[in-house]
Design a protein around this motif. Structure first.
Motif, PDB file in Angstrom:
ATOM      1  N   ALA A  90       0.842  -1.187   0.000  1.00 25.00           N
ATOM      2  CA  ALA A  90       0.000   0.000   0.000  1.00 25.00           C
ATOM      3  C   ALA A  90       0.881   1.243   0.000  1.00 25.00           C
ATOM      4  N   CYS A 121      -6.598  -1.162   2.274  1.00 22.94           N
ATOM      5  CA  CYS A 121      -5.252  -1.352   1.733  1.00 22.94           C
ATOM      6  C   CYS A 121      -4.207  -1.339   2.848  1.00 22.94           C
ATOM      7  N   CYS A 147      -7.265   3.603  -6.215  1.00 18.28           N
ATOM      8  CA  CYS A 147      -6.290   2.821  -5.448  1.00 18.28           C
ATOM      9  C   CYS A 147      -4.880   3.063  -5.981  1.00 18.28           C
ATOM     10  N   SER A 192      -2.177   1.108  -4.639  1.00 19.76           N
ATOM     11  CA  SER A 192      -1.373  -0.024  -4.180  1.00 19.76           C
ATOM     12  C   SER A 192      -0.686  -0.710  -5.365  1.00 19.76           C
TER      13      SER A 192
END
Length: 302
Positions: free
Chosen positions: A214, A224, A255, A257
């Motif tokens: 993350a 995450c 996101c 990640s």
């Protein structure tokens, strides 16, 4: 900062550039729709008829909405085409870069997987959150059309002028562009993650697992953050081993990640012993200072 982290910083820059292209598409569509609205107001002004009569005449309202929907259909097709092209480019860029990272970390020649257009399309077409991205684009443009019909109706009943109505139309278009940018960011992160996975799978002799990483800061989502450091099989989140909802990359809209390879310790120990006997050249390790230099030596069109 790891190579993977740096790659994802550069990915963000590419996403922003894609957003600029998107904005041009949305601006062009908005300009066309505002012109339709301007012409509509002009026609009613010439006839001396009240604009409010528009909402009581289904045929007239359908006519203007048909024009707007045609413009939005063109926007949807252009947006999807651009995203498909950029998605495929990001997939291959991620694949090649993470192969380079592996080779530099392990200092042993990596296997270059054979890829073709069909393989990239297959990865692209896999749904995320139960829907393919083209369906999410279509749903958004349908919602935008409905929002514009609401603006036209409200403007007619409340006596808005053309300037106020055009401003409200532009506001709805801007909101839809923000949503399109969010979708693009999510999809291009998915392309990068799928490219990473392909690179790791092709080199399972030196990579044992992949680790969820993350981007840890104030914007990191709780889901995450909880997954940071968790390890998965190399084929996780592929057609052969589908990822679980809430444990994928991307894990949610916007996101940030990414995966990180877990190298096999015994393999690395063996390589260190071999290097001590100065036979690393036999293993085909390509020393390179930059990705471009490495890609040129490998004969890759990067």
């Amino acid at each position: 900062m790891s190579r993977e982290e740096r790659y994802h910083e550069e990915l963000e820059t590419r996403i922003e550039k894609h957003g600029v292209k998107l904005k041009k598409l949305f601006s062009k569509a908005n300009k066309s729709i505002v012109q339709e609205i301007t012409d509509l107001y002009a026609r009613f002004a010439e006839s001396g008829e009240e604009l409010v009569s528009l909402i009581y005449n289904a045929a007239r309202l359908d006519l203007i909405m048909t024009s707007i929907k045609t413009i939005l259909h063109t926007l949807r097709m252009e947006e999807e085409q651009q995203l498909r092209i950029t998605w495929a480019e990001e997939y291959k860029l991620s694949l090649f870069h993470h192969l380079y990272f592996l080779e530099q970390d392990a200092q042993v020649e990596v296997r270059l997987p054979q890829i073709n257009t069909g393989m990239v399309i297959a990865a692209l077409e896999r749904p995320w959150k139960g829907r393919h991205f083209s369906k999410r684009i279509r749903m958004r443009t349908d919602l935008l059309a409905a929002a514009m019909e609401d603006v036209i109706t409200q403007g007619a009943t409340q006596g808005w002028g053309v300037t106020r109505t055009a401003k409200e139309i532009t506001k709805r278009t801007s909101e839809s562009w923000s949503s399109a940018q969010r979708l693009a960011r999510t999809e291009l992160n998915r392309a990068a993650a799928q490219g990473q996975t392909m690179a790791y799978q092709a080199n399972s002799d030196i990579v044992s697992e992949k680790e969820f990483c993350a981007t840890l800061d104030k914007r990191t989502s709780s889901e995450c953050r909880k997954l940071d450091g968790k390890r998965y099989p190399l084929d996780y989140d592929t057609a052969d081993n589908p990822g679980r909802e809430g444990e994928r990359i991307p894990n949610h809209p916007n996101c940030r990640s990414y995966w990180r390879p877990v190298l096999k310790s015994k393999v690395l120990e063996k390589l260190e012993r071999q290097r001590a006997y100065r036979i690393d050249q036999e293993r085909g390790y390509t020393s390179a200072r930059t990705f471009k230099e490495w890609a040129d030596k490998k004969g890759l069109a990067a």
